[in-house]
Motif scaffolding. Structure first.
Motif, mmCIF file in Angstrom:
data_model
loop_
_atom_site.group_PDB
_atom_site.id
_atom_site.type_symbol
_atom_site.label_atom_id
_atom_site.label_comp_id
_atom_site.label_asym_id
_atom_site.label_seq_id
_atom_site.Cartn_x
_atom_site.Cartn_y
_atom_site.Cartn_z
ATOM 1 N N LEU B 107 43.190 27.966 36.065
ATOM 2 C CA LEU B 107 43.408 27.005 37.148
ATOM 3 C C LEU B 107 44.539 27.472 38.058
ATOM 4 C CD1 LEU B 107 43.083 23.684 35.101
ATOM 5 C CD2 LEU B 107 41.505 24.486 36.877
ATOM 6 N N MET B 108 45.636 27.949 37.448
ATOM 7 C CA MET B 108 46.764 28.422 38.267
ATOM 8 C C MET B 108 46.375 29.649 39.095
ATOM 9 S SD MET B 108 49.216 26.317 37.951
ATOM 10 C CE MET B 108 47.788 25.279 38.007
ATOM 11 N N ASP B 109 45.465 30.469 38.555
ATOM 12 C CA ASP B 109 44.967 31.607 39.339
ATOM 13 C C ASP B 109 44.263 31.101 40.598
ATOM 14 O OD1 ASP B 109 45.913 33.208 37.328
ATOM 15 O OD2 ASP B 109 43.945 33.785 36.547
ATOM 16 N N HIS B 110 43.436 30.066 40.442
ATOM 17 C CA HIS B 110 42.745 29.500 41.613
ATOM 18 C C HIS B 110 43.771 28.960 42.618
ATOM 19 C CE1 HIS B 110 38.826 30.037 39.937
ATOM 20 N NE2 HIS B 110 39.035 29.202 38.935
ATOM 21 N N VAL B 111 44.743 28.225 42.110
ATOM 22 C CA VAL B 111 45.753 27.615 42.989
ATOM 23 C C VAL B 111 46.495 28.690 43.782
ATOM 24 C CG1 VAL B 111 47.990 26.433 42.985
ATOM 25 C CG2 VAL B 111 46.100 25.524 41.615
ATOM 26 N N ASN B 112 46.890 29.746 43.093
ATOM 27 C CA ASN B 112 47.741 30.742 43.743
ATOM 28 C C ASN B 112 46.977 31.747 44.585
ATOM 29 O OD1 ASN B 112 50.685 30.308 42.951
ATOM 30 N ND2 ASN B 112 49.609 30.024 41.006
ATOM 31 N N ARG B 113 45.651 31.789 44.407
ATOM 32 C CA ARG B 113 44.834 32.654 45.276
ATOM 33 C C ARG B 113 44.314 31.877 46.474
ATOM 34 N NH1 ARG B 113 42.053 35.203 40.180
ATOM 35 N NH2 ARG B 113 43.394 37.014 39.939
ATOM 36 N N ASP B 114 44.494 30.560 46.462
ATOM 37 C CA ASP B 114 43.845 29.690 47.440
ATOM 38 C C ASP B 114 44.510 29.772 48.815
ATOM 39 O OD1 ASP B 114 42.092 27.341 48.138
ATOM 40 O OD2 ASP B 114 44.063 26.460 48.505
ATOM 41 N N GLY B 115 43.692 29.510 49.823
ATOM 42 C CA GLY B 115 44.228 29.247 51.150
ATOM 43 C C GLY B 115 44.610 30.488 51.929
ATOM 44 N N ASP B 116 45.293 30.258 53.058
ATOM 45 C CA ASP B 116 45.686 31.343 53.940
ATOM 46 C C ASP B 116 46.901 32.093 53.407
ATOM 47 O OD1 ASP B 116 43.703 30.527 55.641
ATOM 48 O OD2 ASP B 116 45.015 29.205 56.785
ATOM 49 N N HIS B 117 47.571 31.507 52.438
ATOM 50 C CA HIS B 117 48.826 32.095 51.971
ATOM 51 C C HIS B 117 48.832 32.233 50.457
ATOM 52 C CE1 HIS B 117 50.367 31.255 55.989
ATOM 53 N NE2 HIS B 117 49.892 30.026 55.858
ATOM 54 N N PRO B 118 48.064 33.171 49.904
ATOM 55 C CA PRO B 118 48.127 33.370 48.452
ATOM 56 C C PRO B 118 49.552 33.720 48.038
ATOM 57 C CG PRO B 118 46.831 35.102 49.525
ATOM 58 C CD PRO B 118 47.132 34.094 50.565
ATOM 59 N N ASP B 119 49.919 33.324 46.815
ATOM 60 C CA ASP B 119 51.306 33.508 46.379
ATOM 61 C C ASP B 119 51.519 34.923 45.828
ATOM 62 O OD1 ASP B 119 53.789 31.462 45.350
ATOM 63 O OD2 ASP B 119 53.666 33.482 44.492
ATOM 64 N N PRO B 120 52.246 35.760 46.568
ATOM 65 C CA PRO B 120 52.358 37.161 46.154
ATOM 66 C C PRO B 120 53.152 37.346 44.865
ATOM 67 C CG PRO B 120 53.824 36.714 48.011
ATOM 68 C CD PRO B 120 53.005 35.476 47.793
ATOM 69 N N HIS B 121 54.076 36.438 44.594
ATOM 70 C CA HIS B 121 54.936 36.589 43.418
ATOM 71 C C HIS B 121 54.161 36.283 42.136
ATOM 72 C CE1 HIS B 121 58.258 36.915 46.265
ATOM 73 N NE2 HIS B 121 57.616 35.967 46.933
ATOM 74 N N TYR B 122 53.437 35.173 42.149
ATOM 75 C CA TYR B 122 52.586 34.825 41.005
ATOM 76 C C TYR B 122 51.522 35.906 40.797
ATOM 77 C CZ TYR B 122 49.135 32.341 38.153
ATOM 78 O OH TYR B 122 48.246 31.998 37.172
ATOM 79 N N LEU B 123 50.834 36.252 41.878
ATOM 80 C CA LEU B 123 49.678 37.128 41.731
ATOM 81 C C LEU B 123 50.065 38.530 41.276
ATOM 82 C CD1 LEU B 123 47.513 35.953 44.758
ATOM 83 C CD2 LEU B 123 47.148 35.474 42.326
ATOM 84 N N ALA B 124 51.241 39.004 41.709
ATOM 85 C CA ALA B 124 51.671 40.343 41.272
ATOM 86 C C ALA B 124 51.849 40.354 39.751
ATOM 87 C CB ALA B 124 52.971 40.720 41.970
ATOM 88 N N ARG B 125 52.527 39.333 39.235
ATOM 89 C CA ARG B 125 52.726 39.273 37.776
ATOM 90 C C ARG B 125 51.394 39.076 37.058
ATOM 91 N NH1 ARG B 125 56.789 35.742 39.300
ATOM 92 N NH2 ARG B 125 58.867 36.648 39.265
ATOM 93 N N ARG B 126 50.577 38.200 37.611
ATOM 94 C CA ARG B 126 49.304 37.882 36.968
ATOM 95 C C ARG B 126 48.403 39.104 36.902
ATOM 96 N NH1 ARG B 126 45.777 37.486 34.314
ATOM 97 N NH2 ARG B 126 44.103 35.954 34.150
ATOM 98 N N GLU B 127 48.361 39.847 38.023
ATOM 99 C CA GLU B 127 47.441 40.974 38.071
ATOM 100 C C GLU B 127 47.941 42.164 37.270
ATOM 101 O OE1 GLU B 127 46.693 41.190 42.264
ATOM 102 O OE2 GLU B 127 45.592 39.287 42.171
ATOM 103 N N ALA B 128 49.235 42.164 36.947
ATOM 104 C CA ALA B 128 49.775 43.234 36.096
ATOM 105 C C ALA B 128 49.695 42.862 34.615
ATOM 106 C CB ALA B 128 51.223 43.524 36.488
ATOM 107 N N THR B 129 49.087 41.723 34.326
ATOM 108 C CA THR B 129 49.098 41.214 32.951
ATOM 109 C C THR B 129 47.714 41.251 32.318
ATOM 110 O OG1 THR B 129 50.934 39.737 33.448
ATOM 111 C CG2 THR B 129 49.619 39.206 31.504
ATOM 112 N N THR B 130 47.674 41.728 31.082
ATOM 113 C CA THR B 130 46.459 41.695 30.283
ATOM 114 C C THR B 130 46.588 40.545 29.286
ATOM 115 O OG1 THR B 130 46.397 44.096 30.458
ATOM 116 C CG2 THR B 130 44.930 43.070 28.843
#
Lengths: 275, 352
Positions: B107-130
């Motif tokens: 759910l948080m992935d959807h929230v932070n990818r949403d809209g015109d302004h995806p959250d770069p701080h969340y997504l960087a950590r998320r995408e570097a995580t297995t």
């Protein structure tokens, strides 16, 4: 997925004009590094790095140059520091944010602006482009009220606008407070009962303190103006402008991205909107 | 082709610990005071899946920590400034994530990818995580109600999914990243994991955890009808507005920001993002002092509606409450969102 890393980073904006505007507000003109590209009714997050940031309405109409105009009330820690800034100082700007007004909703219609206090600042971003293409609109009425004569914003412009063909400007104060005053005394709701309006062809834009909206809406409803003909520009606490920090949420909508301008009929299902 | 193997629990735990040789690995571990929390592991740590109970903080908070630097800044001699975003892309592994928390991360992935302004701080950590997830065999606490809100079988977002079957673990790689990571885990290859998953499910207790007195699908409409209900006063009479429920919630993400300056050189500093809480009295106060949610009841109603109405409608998703039970367990006044949701369903559910 590649995401821009600058979502939270402001860009520099140099003050090219700063002067007292009223007893509580100051006027600022900033020069950005590139045009802001805003719509009427949008806002920016204004920054002093080291102090913080706050949402501030844009008070100029859409422009092609790099200029941004704002009226700022000294009310919090950030705006108190901004009040000490002078020409040449640099502030930080993020934005523009929010939905704003769509001029197509107003073209061909009689237009009523109801501005309470500082509400004239954001509504001026809509008034200016409307007056610039005067011929595309019907009769234009601007009701602008404030606390006392020394709190009136844009006094010279209000007078100029009132002198334009087909534009009526009604200036009010809650109280003259023993100061000279050439307008009316009363609330912005008072003139609505007597306005010469065609309710069927009217579009109204409202901006003012939270308490103002429901009374103006009631006065307009009494004249037969429907809620889908009324646009409101709402104020909420905002910490990001990105629809995420949560502070500006009104029921299930985010004021910063879904608003701050809403068609009133879209707020009918949101009991938190006009509290 | 996704890989599936059956491995011993011992081998799996040793493999997870060994991942810390090359990456940051977080896994539920008992702290010095006896509490379980997701903590950084080192290769020689002795890890265990046993005795799991809900951690105070959910693991997904690692992608948007309680305090983080968004950018650093330095004022320049000409009066201007330079600002540099801080983006954390260190590779990491989040292991031992339970299905409810996995659902929350999705759910948080959807929230932070949403809209015109995806959250770069969340997504960087998320995408570097297995993410190595672990399916639950039994409710992790008497507050658990994951099955009631449909998160017990969540698997979205897992790179590797571990399923206890009898005395062993079925390990399924769900992504290429997970498959690469699993190359070092010894076990017996499985062609068709479905029968093993079915066996795991059949061995679970029924019902699993607490059950709501109605369908969670009815909650959005019931909540809409509950707007003026006295139940909000009833359930918040003892609420202290402390915000603990927000802090421990795996799907709370509201924040505030503040600036810090370098005391040695006030021309330099950074902007921080800090968790905030919609239960705190000043959360919806604007500059002139007007408060748009002035009562405890109005704030609690907002929190519950975010979990079971607002956000799931905005993102067209499952409920944002994943039934982990943390807010009820940690509440300083013993208020449980399960009880509130139950009363909303009892009093306002069904056909209006």
């Amino acid at each position: 997925m590649s995401v821009a890393t600058e979502a939270f980073v402001p860009r520099p904006a140099r003050i090219i004009e700063a002067r007292p505007f009223t007893s509580r507000e100051r006027f600022y003109r900033l020069a950005l590094d590139r045009p802001l590209g805003h719509h009427p009714g949008q806002f920016v997050m204004l920054n002093i790095l080291g102090i913080g940031e706050a949402p501030i309405s844009i008070s100029c109409g859409p422009r092609t140059d790099n200029i941004l105009e704002m009226v700022i009330r000294e009310i919090g820690s950030l705006t108190q520091v901004i009040a000490k800034k002078v020409v040449g100082d640099v502030l930080g700007v993020r934005g523009p944010f929010g939905s704003g007004f769509d001029l197509d909703d107003f073209r061909g219609r009689d237009v009523l602006f109801v501005c309470g206090g500082l509400g004239l600042a954001p509504l001026r971003s809509l008034i200016l482009p409307v007056l610039a293409e005067r011929e595309r609109y019907g009769r234009i009425t601007i009701i602008s009220g404030c606390r006392a004569p020394d709190a009136e914003l844009y006094r010279d412009e209000l007078r100029l606008w009132g002198a334009m063909e087909g534009v009526e400007v009604i200036r009010l104060v809650d109280s003259t407070d023993h100061q000279p005053w050439d307008g009316r005394v009363g609330l912005v709701t008072a003139p609505i009962a007597d306005l010469e309006i065609d309710p069927g062809n009217l579009v109204a834009a409202l901006c003012g303190p939270p308490v103002m909206y429901k009374f103006v809406v009631m006065a307009l409803a009494a004249r037969g103006v429907q809620s889908n003909q009324i646009f409101v520009d709402l104020e909420r606490r905002m910490r990001c402008g990105l629809g995420r920090c949560g502070h500006c949420q009104i029921n299930d909508v985010y004021c910063c991205t879904d608003g701050p301008v809403f068609r009133l009929s879209d707020l009918d299902r949101l009991p938190e909107a006009l509290r | 082709m996704r890989r599936a193997i059956v491995a011993t629990e011992e081998a799996t735990l040793a493999w997870i610990a060994g991942l810390a040789n090359e990456r940051l690995v977080d896994f539920p571990q008992t702290g010095p005071a006896g509490g379980l929390r997701f903590a950084r592991t080192s290769p020689d740590d002795r890890l265990t899946f046993a005795d799991y109970r809900p951690t105070v903080l959910p693991p997904g908070k690692t992608f948007a920590p309680a305090n983080e630097v968004l950018f650093t800044f330095a004022h320049q001699a000409d009066g201007s400034f330079r600002a540099t975003p801080i983006i954390d892309r260190r590779p990491r592994v989040l292991a031992g994530v339970r299905p409810c928390d996995l659902a929350a991360i999705a759910l948080m992935d959807h929230v932070n990818r949403d809209g015109d302004h995806p959250d770069p701080h969340y997504l960087a950590r998320r995408e570097a995580t297995t993410i190595v997830a672990y399916r639950c065999s039994k409710p992790c606490s008497d507050r658990c109600f994951c099955a009631a809100v449909g998160s017990l079988d969540s698997d979205e977002g897992a790179d590797i999914l571990l399923t206890p079957v009898d005395d062993a673990l079925l390990a399924e790689a769900r992504t290429p990243t997970g498959e690469a990571l699993m190359a070092d885990l010894d076990g017996t290859p499985v062609d068709d994991p479905a029968p093993l998953v079915a066996r795991h499910r059949a061995a679970r207790p029924q019902p699993f955890g607490r059950q709501l007195p109605g369908s969670p699908d009815d909650l959005p409409a019931a909540l809409e009808r509950s707007w003026s209900s006295p139940l909000w006063e009833t359930h918040t009479a003892r609420c202290l507005s402390c915000g603990t429920c927000n802090l421990v919630c795996p799907t709370c993400y509201c924040f505030d920001t503040h600036d810090e300056v370098d005391l040695a050189d006030p021309n330099e500093g950074h902007r921080c993002r800090d968790w905030d809480s919609c239960m705190l009295p000043e959360f919806a106060v604007v500059a002139d002092g007007h408060d748009f949610r002035p009562t405890v009841a109005s704030r609690q109603r907002h929190r519950v509606k975010r979990k079971f109405e607002y956000l799931q409608q905005k993102f067209d998703s499952r409920p944002f409450c994943v039934g982990c039970g943390r807010c009820g367990a940690q509440c300083t006044a013993d208020i449980d969102i399960f009880d509130i949701a139950s009363d909303v369903l009892k009093q306002h559910g069904g056909t209006p």
